[in-house]
Write a protein that holds these residues in place. Structure first.
Motif, PDB file in Angstrom:
ATOM      1  N   ILE A   1      -1.106 -10.972  29.125  1.00  0.00           N
ATOM      2  CA  ILE A   1      -0.841 -10.562  27.757  1.00  0.00           C
ATOM      3  C   ILE A   1      -1.229 -11.709  26.832  1.00  0.00           C
ATOM      4  O   ILE A   1      -0.835 -12.859  27.053  1.00  0.00           O
ATOM      5  CB  ILE A   1       0.648 -10.215  27.553  1.00  0.00           C
ATOM      6  N   PHE A   2      -1.991 -11.400  25.792  1.00  0.00           N
ATOM      7  CA  PHE A   2      -2.453 -12.425  24.869  1.00  0.00           C
ATOM      8  C   PHE A   2      -1.547 -12.470  23.642  1.00  0.00           C
ATOM      9  O   PHE A   2      -1.251 -11.445  23.032  1.00  0.00           O
ATOM     10  CB  PHE A   2      -3.904 -12.152  24.453  1.00  0.00           C
ATOM     11  N   ASN A   3      -1.118 -13.675  23.281  1.00  0.00           N
ATOM     12  CA  ASN A   3      -0.299 -13.839  22.091  1.00  0.00           C
ATOM     13  C   ASN A   3      -1.103 -13.497  20.848  1.00  0.00           C
ATOM     14  O   ASN A   3      -2.311 -13.723  20.783  1.00  0.00           O
ATOM     15  CB  ASN A   3       0.205 -15.279  21.986  1.00  0.00           C
ATOM     16  N   GLY A   4      -0.419 -12.974  19.847  1.00  0.00           N
ATOM     17  CA  GLY A   4      -1.067 -12.657  18.580  1.00  0.00           C
ATOM     18  C   GLY A   4      -0.077 -12.051  17.619  1.00  0.00           C
ATOM     19  O   GLY A   4       0.997 -11.584  18.037  1.00  0.00           O
ATOM     20  N   VAL A   5      -0.409 -12.053  16.361  1.00  0.00           N
ATOM     21  CA  VAL A   5       0.473 -11.484  15.349  1.00  0.00           C
ATOM     22  C   VAL A   5       0.095 -10.029  15.134  1.00  0.00           C
ATOM     23  O   VAL A   5      -1.066  -9.730  14.821  1.00  0.00           O
ATOM     24  CB  VAL A   5       0.383 -12.259  14.026  1.00  0.00           C
ATOM     25  N   PRO A   6       1.022  -9.097  15.304  1.00  0.00           N
ATOM     26  CA  PRO A   6       0.714  -7.679  15.095  1.00  0.00           C
ATOM     27  C   PRO A   6       0.468  -7.365  13.627  1.00  0.00           C
ATOM     28  O   PRO A   6       0.850  -8.134  12.738  1.00  0.00           O
ATOM     29  CB  PRO A   6       1.955  -6.965  15.624  1.00  0.00           C
ATOM     30  N   THR A   7      -0.153  -6.218  13.408  1.00  0.00           N
ATOM     31  CA  THR A   7      -0.376  -5.706  12.054  1.00  0.00           C
ATOM     32  C   THR A   7       0.639  -4.612  11.779  1.00  0.00           C
ATOM     33  O   THR A   7       0.784  -3.680  12.575  1.00  0.00           O
ATOM     34  CB  THR A   7      -1.796  -5.147  11.910  1.00  0.00           C
ATOM     35  N   ALA A   8       1.340  -4.721  10.663  1.00  0.00           N
ATOM     36  CA  ALA A   8       2.333  -3.712  10.298  1.00  0.00           C
ATOM     37  C   ALA A   8       1.676  -2.609   9.494  1.00  0.00           C
ATOM     38  O   ALA A   8       0.706  -2.832   8.759  1.00  0.00           O
ATOM     39  CB  ALA A   8       3.449  -4.348   9.482  1.00  0.00           C
ATOM     40  N   PHE A   9       2.194  -1.389   9.641  1.00  0.00           N
ATOM     41  CA  PHE A   9       1.848  -0.330   8.693  1.00  0.00           C
ATOM     42  C   PHE A   9       3.110   0.068   7.949  1.00  0.00           C
ATOM     43  O   PHE A   9       4.190   0.154   8.517  1.00  0.00           O
ATOM     44  CB  PHE A   9       1.160   0.864   9.361  1.00  0.00           C
ATOM     45  N   THR A  10       2.958   0.278   6.669  1.00  0.00           N
ATOM     46  CA  THR A  10       4.106   0.592   5.828  1.00  0.00           C
ATOM     47  C   THR A  10       3.631   1.340   4.593  1.00  0.00           C
ATOM     48  O   THR A  10       2.429   1.451   4.345  1.00  0.00           O
ATOM     49  CB  THR A  10       4.843  -0.705   5.424  1.00  0.00           C
ATOM     50  N   THR A  11       4.566   1.847   3.823  1.00  0.00           N
ATOM     51  CA  THR A  11       4.226   2.547   2.594  1.00  0.00           C
ATOM     52  C   THR A  11       3.839   1.543   1.515  1.00  0.00           C
ATOM     53  O   THR A  11       4.000   0.327   1.670  1.00  0.00           O
ATOM     54  CB  THR A  11       5.403   3.398   2.102  1.00  0.00           C
ATOM     55  N   SER A  12       3.370   2.061   0.408  1.00  0.00           N
ATOM     56  CA  SER A  12       2.993   1.184  -0.709  1.00  0.00           C
ATOM     57  C   SER A  12       4.165   0.324  -1.162  1.00  0.00           C
ATOM     58  O   SER A  12       3.975  -0.796  -1.650  1.00  0.00           O
ATOM     59  CB  SER A  12       2.466   2.023  -1.876  1.00  0.00           C
ATOM     60  N   LYS A  13       5.388   0.812  -0.964  1.00  0.00           N
ATOM     61  CA  LYS A  13       6.567   0.076  -1.421  1.00  0.00           C
ATOM     62  C   LYS A  13       6.875  -1.147  -0.564  1.00  0.00           C
ATOM     63  O   LYS A  13       7.611  -2.042  -1.006  1.00  0.00           O
ATOM     64  CB  LYS A  13       7.785   1.001  -1.439  1.00  0.00           C
ATOM     65  N   GLY A  14       6.335  -1.197   0.649  1.00  0.00           N
ATOM     66  CA  GLY A  14       6.670  -2.288   1.550  1.00  0.00           C
ATOM     67  C   GLY A  14       5.588  -3.325   1.756  1.00  0.00           C
ATOM     68  O   GLY A  14       5.783  -4.275   2.514  1.00  0.00           O
ATOM     69  N   LEU A  15       4.453  -3.166   1.085  1.00  0.00           N
ATOM     70  CA  LEU A  15       3.326  -4.067   1.329  1.00  0.00           C
ATOM     71  C   LEU A  15       3.670  -5.521   1.015  1.00  0.00           C
ATOM     72  O   LEU A  15       3.321  -6.436   1.765  1.00  0.00           O
ATOM     73  CB  LEU A  15       2.115  -3.625   0.513  1.00  0.00           C
ATOM     74  N   SER A  16       4.363  -5.735  -0.102  1.00  0.00           N
ATOM     75  CA  SER A  16       4.647  -7.109  -0.509  1.00  0.00           C
ATOM     76  C   SER A  16       5.586  -7.805   0.471  1.00  0.00           C
ATOM     77  O   SER A  16       5.524  -9.027   0.633  1.00  0.00           O
ATOM     78  CB  SER A  16       5.236  -7.139  -1.924  1.00  0.00           C
ATOM     79  N   PHE A  17       6.445  -7.036   1.139  1.00  0.00           N
ATOM     80  CA  PHE A  17       7.343  -7.643   2.125  1.00  0.00           C
ATOM     81  C   PHE A  17       6.547  -8.338   3.218  1.00  0.00           C
ATOM     82  O   PHE A  17       6.805  -9.502   3.560  1.00  0.00           O
ATOM     83  CB  PHE A  17       8.269  -6.592   2.736  1.00  0.00           C
ATOM     84  N   TYR A  18       5.564  -7.637   3.798  1.00  0.00           N
ATOM     85  CA  TYR A  18       4.805  -8.220   4.897  1.00  0.00           C
ATOM     86  C   TYR A  18       3.901  -9.341   4.408  1.00  0.00           C
ATOM     87  O   TYR A  18       3.706 -10.343   5.113  1.00  0.00           O
ATOM     88  CB  TYR A  18       4.015  -7.139   5.623  1.00  0.00           C
ATOM     89  N   SER A  19       3.355  -9.209   3.214  1.00  0.00           N
ATOM     90  CA  SER A  19       2.548 -10.300   2.657  1.00  0.00           C
ATOM     91  C   SER A  19       3.387 -11.564   2.533  1.00  0.00           C
ATOM     92  O   SER A  19       2.924 -12.667   2.858  1.00  0.00           O
ATOM     93  CB  SER A  19       1.989  -9.891   1.293  1.00  0.00           C
ATOM     94  N   SER A  20       4.631 -11.410   2.105  1.00  0.00           N
ATOM     95  CA  SER A  20       5.509 -12.576   1.964  1.00  0.00           C
ATOM     96  C   SER A  20       5.876 -13.172   3.311  1.00  0.00           C
ATOM     97  O   SER A  20       6.206 -14.356   3.412  1.00  0.00           O
ATOM     98  CB  SER A  20       6.784 -12.185   1.203  1.00  0.00           C
TER      99      SER A  20
ATOM    100  N   ASN B   1       6.627 -14.187  19.018  1.00  0.00           N
ATOM    101  CA  ASN B   1       6.385 -13.702  20.381  1.00  0.00           C
ATOM    102  C   ASN B   1       5.668 -12.360  20.359  1.00  0.00           C
ATOM    103  O   ASN B   1       5.999 -11.452  21.110  1.00  0.00           O
ATOM    104  CB  ASN B   1       7.714 -13.563  21.139  1.00  0.00           C
ATOM    105  N   GLY B   2       4.682 -12.243  19.471  1.00  0.00           N
ATOM    106  CA  GLY B   2       4.017 -10.965  19.281  1.00  0.00           C
ATOM    107  C   GLY B   2       2.773 -10.784  20.125  1.00  0.00           C
ATOM    108  O   GLY B   2       2.335 -11.671  20.850  1.00  0.00           O
ATOM    109  N   ALA B   3       2.209  -9.592  20.025  1.00  0.00           N
ATOM    110  CA  ALA B   3       0.877  -9.255  20.524  1.00  0.00           C
ATOM    111  C   ALA B   3       0.190  -8.510  19.391  1.00  0.00           C
ATOM    112  O   ALA B   3       0.841  -7.807  18.617  1.00  0.00           O
ATOM    113  CB  ALA B   3       0.968  -8.386  21.777  1.00  0.00           C
ATOM    114  N   ALA B   4      -1.104  -8.643  19.276  1.00  0.00           N
ATOM    115  CA  ALA B   4      -1.823  -8.192  18.085  1.00  0.00           C
ATOM    116  C   ALA B   4      -2.082  -6.682  18.090  1.00  0.00           C
ATOM    117  O   ALA B   4      -3.227  -6.214  17.971  1.00  0.00           O
ATOM    118  CB  ALA B   4      -3.121  -8.960  17.934  1.00  0.00           C
ATOM    119  N   ILE B   5      -0.999  -5.923  18.220  1.00  0.00           N
ATOM    120  CA  ILE B   5      -1.070  -4.465  18.136  1.00  0.00           C
ATOM    121  C   ILE B   5      -0.672  -4.045  16.715  1.00  0.00           C
ATOM    122  O   ILE B   5      -0.669  -4.856  15.796  1.00  0.00           O
ATOM    123  CB  ILE B   5      -0.166  -3.819  19.190  1.00  0.00           C
ATOM    124  N   ASN B   6      -0.334  -2.786  16.519  1.00  0.00           N
ATOM    125  CA  ASN B   6       0.074  -2.250  15.226  1.00  0.00           C
ATOM    126  C   ASN B   6       1.475  -1.660  15.357  1.00  0.00           C
ATOM    127  O   ASN B   6       1.800  -1.045  16.370  1.00  0.00           O
ATOM    128  CB  ASN B   6      -0.895  -1.151  14.773  1.00  0.00           C
TER     129      ASN B   6
END
Length: 469
Positions: free
Chosen positions: A431-450, A102-107
């Motif tokens: 409101i347009f549906n979309g998947v948001p982009t996460a920002f995180t530290t180098s330690k959390g990148l793999s979490f969002y990729s998964s 149920n996202g919107a393509a924000i950050n």
């Protein structure tokens, strides 16, 4: 091939970083700002938006929201003109699930809250237990961590251990002031500042610690502002709504688990228990949050009380009239000594899925009242939160910056069109549906990729905050 994917013509363009407040055009290409100049040719664009009479601002950056209380948070902030936000308590797992369904393509980024009895054993965790909590939170995608002192407090010594651990290890930390010995008030502010010991700490919704009798709010604000001036490594934001937000869940004895509703009930003359919550809802002082299709609504009176009881208290709510106008205005407009730097760094909402996303509307009302200039409003709502979160391509309209834009009606003080990375996330009430982009530290990148969620690396900066230009 067109020079621009989108050309926005004739808006009043306001950009605090570049000291721009003028009628001009903005061209977007490949998700970035490609040009800001008058008389850009419509023939060079794939799409042209005529924006005469409208405001064009960088997308608002809300450095304090709550997205996980309901399923509507991402869409609610997008509809309020926000293109980047920081959630302050939801787990990355919970928000990733909502983001995909149920996202919107924000950050967005997250700060995981430390919760006694849940992710640490007690309210007095050891340094080893704190380290385990922090490192797990970062590995699970959090940008940093948060102390929920007003809701689920730690002991003063545990707070000191957590702040010290984060400062020594370069971890972003925010603290809703309060502990087992102090509250979400001036005593909690003093305790948090002392624990920071001159180092970095994000002290959220600073105006919330100036509550109480309206006649005392201004005096409390002045004291808090003086404390901030003396401690420049404390970063802060404040919100412009009179409402608060809190979990209303009660324990088996009918006592709210969170300290915040107990204190609010007492302040307004209700008993600090389940009966008091029902009485407050019936009176209209307290409203209960209920999910709609794309937004959370507030209900009170008999309908609200019935819903609260039907849900077995497992709801969140919002008290009205809690944040006096005097403290809201003082915290939004006060400056450091004779400088042009604001004492409170940014505007936020503490909203998200709590229906009080009023930064654009209330901020523009302050501009109408000459409390802020238009450039100052944009600085506090866009540029400074980008600096706090160390997101250098956001919060401004420089060529090469992310094409995060809020086009707004200056009369209605509402968004007309909102773009994140050049993509429309809200337009004319839709409101347009979309998947948001996460920002995180180098330690959390793999979490969002998964999780299959787009991600960008953003590591906190603990250099002195640039408040002056």
């Amino acid at each position: 091939m067109s020079t621009f994917d989108l050309l926005i013509k004739g808006a009043r363009v306001v950009d605090a970083k570049n000291h721009r407040d003028e009628i001009t055009d903005v061209g977007i290409k490949g998700g970035e700002i490609a040009a800001v100049a008058p008389n850009l040719a419509p023939s060079e664009a794939s799409e042209v938006m005529q924006a005469q009479g409208l405001l064009l601002l960088p997308g608002l950056i809300d450095s304090h929201v709550h997205l996980g209380i309901s399923a509507c948070g991402f869409k609610m902030v997008a509809a309020a003109g926000v293109t980047t936000c920081l959630d302050m308590s939801g787990t990355s797992d919970d928000l990733a699930r909502i983001a995909k369904t149920n996202g919107a393509a924000i950050n967005y980024g997250t700060l995981e809250a430390i919760l006694p009895g849940k992710n640490v054993p007690t309210n007095d965790p050891s340094t080893e237990e704190i380290a385990a909590f922090v490192n797990k939170a970062l590995a699970n995608g959090s940008y940093g961590v948060k102390i929920l002192g007003g809701h689920f407090p730690l002991t003063p010594k545990a707070n000191e251990r957590l702040v010290r651990y984060c400062q020594e290890n370069g971890v972003y930390i925010a603290w809703h002031a309060g502990s087992t010995e102090t509250g979400s008030d001036l005593s909690g502010v003093k305790e948090a500042v002392a624990a920071a010991n001159g180092g970095f700490l994000h002290l959220p919704h600073i105006n919330a610690y100036c509550r109480g009798c309206p006649e005392k709010a201004a005096a409390l604000s002045i004291v808090v502002l003086q404390i901030l001036e003396a401690n420049p490594n404390i970063v802060t934001e404040s919100y412009l709504s009179s409402r608060n937000g809190s979990n209303l869940v009660c324990d088996e004895n009918g006592i709210p688990k969170s300290a915040v509703p107990r204190k609010c009930l007492a302040n307004f003359g209700f008993s600090p228990d389940k009966k008091g919550l029902v009485d407050a809802i019936l009176s209209g002082r307290l409203a209960v949050m209920k999910d709609g299709q794309d937004q959370t609504i507030l209900i009170s009176g008999k309908e609200g009380a019935d819903y609260f009881l039907d849900q077995n208290t497992n709801v969140s709510g919002s008290f009205s009239g809690l944040n006096p106008l005097s403290s809201r205005v003082l915290c939004a407009t006060a400056k450091r000594g004779t400088s042009q730097a604001f004492t409170v760094d940014a505007l936020s909402t503490d909203g998200g899925c709590i229906p009080r996303n009023v930064t654009l509307k209330a901020g523009l009302e302050l501009v109408d009242l000459d409390g802020l200039t238009m450039l100052e409003f944009v600085k506090k709502a866009c540029l400074m939160p980008a600096r706090i979160l160390n997101l250098p391509t956001k919060g401004h309209l420089s060529v090469g910056a992310d094409a995060d834009i809020c086009v707004a009606d200056p009369i209605a003080k509402t968004p007309v069109r909102v773009l994140a990375g050049g993509n429309t996330v809200f337009e004319n009430g839709k409101i347009f549906n979309g998947v948001p982009t996460a920002f995180t530290t180098s330690k959390g990148l793999s979490f969002y990729s998964s999780q299959g969620i787009p991600v960008r690396e953003a590591n906190p900066s603990f250099e002195p905050l640039n408040r002056f230009n």
